[in-house]
Design an enzyme around this catalytic site. Structure first.
Site, PDB file in Angstrom:
ATOM      1  N   GLU A 213       0.843  -1.210   0.000  1.00  0.00           N
ATOM      2  CA  GLU A 213       0.000   0.000   0.000  1.00  0.00           C
ATOM      3  C   GLU A 213       0.871   1.250   0.000  1.00  0.00           C
ATOM      4  OE1 GLU A 213      -2.827  -0.533   3.244  1.00  0.00           O
ATOM      5  OE2 GLU A 213      -3.554  -2.402   2.389  1.00  0.00           O
ATOM      6  N   GLU A 318      -5.210  -7.659  -1.566  1.00  0.00           N
ATOM      7  CA  GLU A 318      -6.131  -7.536  -0.421  1.00  0.00           C
ATOM      8  C   GLU A 318      -7.415  -6.892  -0.897  1.00  0.00           C
ATOM      9  OE1 GLU A 318      -4.929  -5.538   3.251  1.00  0.00           O
ATOM     10  OE2 GLU A 318      -2.944  -6.444   3.073  1.00  0.00           O
TER      11      GLU A 318
END
Ligand code: BMA
Length: 400
Positions: A213, A318
């Site tokens: 991320e 994810e």
């Protein structure tokens, strides 16, 4: 030069022209340069080669087989996974050996996510003892499951959590104040990876996804807390130290951003084709509402194109919906949109987050409202759970 163009000739010409336009588009759309939001110069040389070989040319036989077999499965099915699938569930926690997924569907997932923040200590960030984590990883492998690991390393300068955004990346690069400390952390990581061996000595392949991320601003390695160049140097040092100095050869490396809008944005911090095996993104938001699913699919399409042109794999590393408040979320919001898109369906796997307790969970337990839909999701031939996977660790003609 004068050329007589036959119908066949036109077809050939058209094909070449279309091919050329696609190539130019791909090259220009994936060209790095100035980001939309930042002015950091990016080293363009790292975008040139498209390499078929994995990052580590000394991969263990099983890890190489995993890489090859995942490639073969592209477009035919998507592995389904969950973080901490066999270490915690809604009403239970390790050391009980359970699985909410198996309780509801009768099968384990195909993929397991794990977290090694705190490696070197007795337990990880979520209070799971490392000895137990190791056992669960080896068990998953023995059942032919795939393991993927994240590392929410605590802030190496302040000692705060991974969410402490004091800019620490530059301090752990070679010749910086916390570099030796960072190396000591990598040694702990390597020891853990070295310990992932079965009774017969075969080492367990892992998809390692550090510093994920990276285009979000919530981790110390995120955007705003380091430059693209610093991030890339950190990534490359991490890979080469683990692979070349510490001799860890059971890893495929997954690079993951959070949501993004353009290939250029995606590639802003991309460490280069020699340093990445799997391109991933994490996207919780877009698959939670009918109004935004098309954004999620657009990102998967870009990811598949980026992976294809660089000979990488792609994954939705994810996603999920905390508490799954929509009854038919699995089939209608996740599976159907991905499966019915001829490009997006080429991602290799998708993973939802962990079931921690009744307030924080991403797969249903038996009486949860989305449980019947989750069963349908599992029964669809396009979703791959443990029972659908086959032996992903051997190549034709090899014995495990
Ligand atoms: C977050 C939450 C936390 C957990 C962390 C690392 O998304 O699930 O409870 O500690 O991930 O696993």
């Amino acid at each position: 030069m004068f050329v007589i163009i036959t119908r066949f000739g036109i077809r050939v010409l058209l094909r070449w022209t279309v091919g050329f336009v696609i190539l130019v588009n791909l090259l220009t759309s994936c060209q790095p340069g100035k980001s939309r939001t930042g002015n950091q110069p990016v080293d363009t040389s790292r975008f040139i080669p498209a390499v078929e070989k994995p990052v580590d040319s000394l991969l263990t036989r099983e890890t190489n087989a995993l890489w090859q077999n995942l490639k073969k499965k592209q477009g035919k099915g998507i592995l389904f996974g969950q973080q901490d699938a066999t270490t915690s569930g809604v009403d239970w926690k390790s050391p009980v050996a359970g699985s909410d997924i198996r309780d509801v569907t009768g099968t384990f997932p195909a993929l397991y996510g794990w977290e090694i923040s705190g490696v070197g200590n007795p337990s990880n960030i979520d209070s799971i003892p490392f000895a137990l984590l190791r056992e669960r990883i080896i068990e998953a492998y023995s059942r032919s499951g795939v393991n993927t690991i994240t590392w929410h390393l605590r802030n190496p300068v302040t000692g705060g959590s991974a969410w402490d955004t004091y800019p620490a990346v530059r301090e752990i690069l070679p010749d910086s104040s916390r570099h030796e400390f960072y190396k000591s952390q990598l040694k702990e990581v390597a020891s853990f990876f070295h310990l992932l061996k079965t009774g017969t000595g075969s080492s367990v392949p892992v998809i390692f996804r550090p510093f994920h991320e990276n285009n979000g601003n919530w981790f110390w390695w995120g955007k705003g807390h380091c430059t693209p160049d610093e991030y890339i140097r950190l990534w490359r040092f991490t890979v080469s130290y683990l692979r070349d100095s510490l001799k860890v050869h059971n890893l495929l490396y997954a690079y993951s951003t959070d949501m993004f809008e353009t290939p250029m944005q995606y590639l802003e911090r991309y460490p280069g084709d020699d340093w990445v095996d799997i391109v991933g993104c994490e996207n919780y938001w877009d698959f939670q509402s009918g109004a935004t699913i098309s954004n999620g699919i657009a990102q998967l399409r870009m990811l598949v194109h980026i992976a294809g042109s660089r000979k990488k794999l792609s994954a939705l590393t994810e996603c999920g919906f905390d508490g799954i408040p929509i009854k038919n979320w699995w089939t209608q919001y996740l599976l159907t949109p991905i499966k019915s898109d001829s490009v997006a369906r080429n991602i290799s796997y998708l993973m939802v987050w962990r079931n921690a307790n009744r307030k924080h969970y991403y797969v249903p337990f038996r009486e949860q409202k989305s449980a019947p839909d989750f069963i349908q999701f599992e029964q669809d031939t396009f979703t791959l759970f443990e029972k659908d996977l086959g032996d992903i660790y051997t190549l034709k003609g090899q014995n495990r």
